[in-house]
Write an enzyme that holds these catalytic residues in place. Structure first.
Site, PDB file in Angstrom:
ATOM      1  N   SER A 153       0.848  -1.203   0.000  1.00 27.40           N
ATOM      2  CA  SER A 153       0.000   0.000   0.000  1.00 27.40           C
ATOM      3  C   SER A 153       0.883   1.254   0.000  1.00 27.40           C
ATOM      4  CB  SER A 153      -0.908   0.028   1.235  1.00 27.40           C
ATOM      5  OG  SER A 153      -1.809  -1.056   1.230  1.00 27.40           O
ATOM      6  N   TYR A 185     -11.482   5.486   2.842  1.00 28.59           N
ATOM      7  CA  TYR A 185     -12.480   5.158   3.862  1.00 28.59           C
ATOM      8  C   TYR A 185     -13.529   6.241   4.059  1.00 28.59           C
ATOM      9  CZ  TYR A 185     -10.488   0.695   4.499  1.00 28.59           C
ATOM     10  OH  TYR A 185     -10.109  -0.603   4.252  1.00 28.59           O
ATOM     11  N   ALA A 207      -5.185  -1.174  -2.427  1.00 25.41           N
ATOM     12  CA  ALA A 207      -4.318  -0.697  -1.341  1.00 25.41           C
ATOM     13  C   ALA A 207      -5.212  -0.195  -0.206  1.00 25.41           C
ATOM     14  CB  ALA A 207      -3.418   0.428  -1.836  1.00 25.41           C
ATOM     15  N   LYS A 208      -4.708  -0.314   1.009  1.00 27.81           N
ATOM     16  CA  LYS A 208      -5.516   0.100   2.173  1.00 27.81           C
ATOM     17  C   LYS A 208      -5.115   1.519   2.544  1.00 27.81           C
ATOM     18  CE  LYS A 208      -7.237  -2.112   6.395  1.00 27.81           C
ATOM     19  NZ  LYS A 208      -8.664  -1.896   6.187  1.00 27.81           N
ATOM     20  N   VAL A 209      -5.754   2.472   1.883  1.00 25.32           N
ATOM     21  CA  VAL A 209      -5.391   3.880   1.993  1.00 25.32           C
ATOM     22  C   VAL A 209      -6.466   4.607   2.804  1.00 25.32           C
ATOM     23  CG1 VAL A 209      -4.878   5.977   0.677  1.00 25.32           C
ATOM     24  CG2 VAL A 209      -4.334   3.722  -0.290  1.00 25.32           C
TER      25      VAL A 209
END
Ligand code: PMP
Length: 306
Positions: free
Chosen positions: A64, A158, A152-154
């Site tokens: 990420s 969220y 990707a955990k951005v």
């Protein structure tokens, strides 16, 4: 709620008190959502604590950060070690771990100049999600993969999750089912999704989703338990009224769905293959079985054996 005066976190190269740690108000992370993070569970096992797939989570954190072009140089092994130290210093065994990579003060839209790792953790008491969720199809769609690195955990992604989740809650539901930009089922605000038809499981393919580590584990468990599983695009219409459905994610584990858009799933949860998966996952993460699957397929050793 998450920390008290004694809680220790790792931040900027040292172990510090959470209550005394601070971030900069001039950072890209705060202004533009330009940070990457992970959510990891550790479980009490054999008198100690063990992260479930900690390496996979930290590999994803590194991917990420690379996708965001952040100058981030921790190895997976280093981060695993630092996490166990955080758990030890707080005396946590049943915990949720939240590592985040923050960028230094910079108001420009340039690449991060300096990236800092924070590892936060808190004791996990569960009860975060019930095992019978009423969900609705969201009016919000997942971010377009042409606009974002959706795998990707951005942090910035969220905002979409908050909108979808809160819309569902405001409408009296427990959670949202979020479609991709083409109108196919993608995932929930913070979990992947499966449904069951004729004893077979279906889930969205990679492309418009965060490909969860729990989702991958469910697919591995299906292979182990001879439950057919298909990664394919499907619409909410195909899912509505199916035999069963569930969300899966690190925090949620496997959570049964009661209904979609007020249409109940048709079989009692207890008799479904989804319930078998739920039980197997619960055992696996708590160390009641052998992992990884790779070894299982090579030696034909069941991962579900104690
Ligand atoms: N999708 C989204 C949007 C999520 O936030 C999460 C939680 N990280 C998941 C899926 C599930 O991912 P994992 O199983 O790796 O926790």
């Amino acid at each position: 709620m998450y920390y008290n005066n004694d809680t220790v976190i790792y931040f900027k190269g040292e172990f510090v008190r959470a209550a005394e740690a601070g971030t900069d108000l001039y950072s890209q992370s705060l202004h533009y959502g330009y940070s990457v993070f992970e959510g990891i569970r550790s479980y009490p096992i054999n008198g100690g604590t063990k992260m479930f797939k900690g390496e996979e989570h930290y590999d994803r954190l590194r991917r990420s950060a690379a996708a965001m072009k952040m100058p981030f140089h921790y190895s997976t092994e280093q981060m695993v070690e630092l996490t166990y130290e955080v758990l030890k210093r707080n005396n946590y065994t049943d915990a949720y771990i939240r590592p985040i990579v923050l960028c230094s003060p910079n108001m420009a839209l340039s690449k991060g100049r300096e990236a800092w790792l924070a590892i936060e953790s808190w004791e996990w008491t569960n009860g975060y999600m019930s095992n019978s969720m009423r969900i609705m199809t969201s009016t919000y769609r997942r971010p377009n993969p042409d606009a974002f690195h959706v795998d990707a955990k951005v942090s910035g992604h969220y905002v979409n999750s908050i909108l979808a989740c809160q819309e569902a809650k405001d409408m009296g539901f427990d959670e949202a089912l979020v479609l991709d930009t083409n109108g196919h089922v993608a995932e929930s605000s913070g979990a992947n999704i499966f449904f069951e038809k004729n004893g077979e499981l279906f889930t969205a393919p990679k492309g418009h989703i965060l490909p969860g580590i729990t989702r991958a584990t469910v697919i591995e468990l299906c292979a182990e338990l001879d439950i057919p599983v298909h990664e394919k695009y499907f619409t909410p219409e195909e899912m509505r009224g199916a035999e069963a459905g569930f969300f899966c994610g690190t925090a949620a584990e496997v959570v049964a769905l009661a209904s979609l858009d007020n249409v109940p799933f048709s079989r009692p949860w207890e008799v479904t293959k989804s319930a078998v998966i739920q039980d197997a996952y619960k055992k696996l993460v708590r160390g009641h079985s052998v992992f990884p699957v790779q070894a299982a397929s090579q030696n034909k050793t069941s991962i579900l054996e104690p």
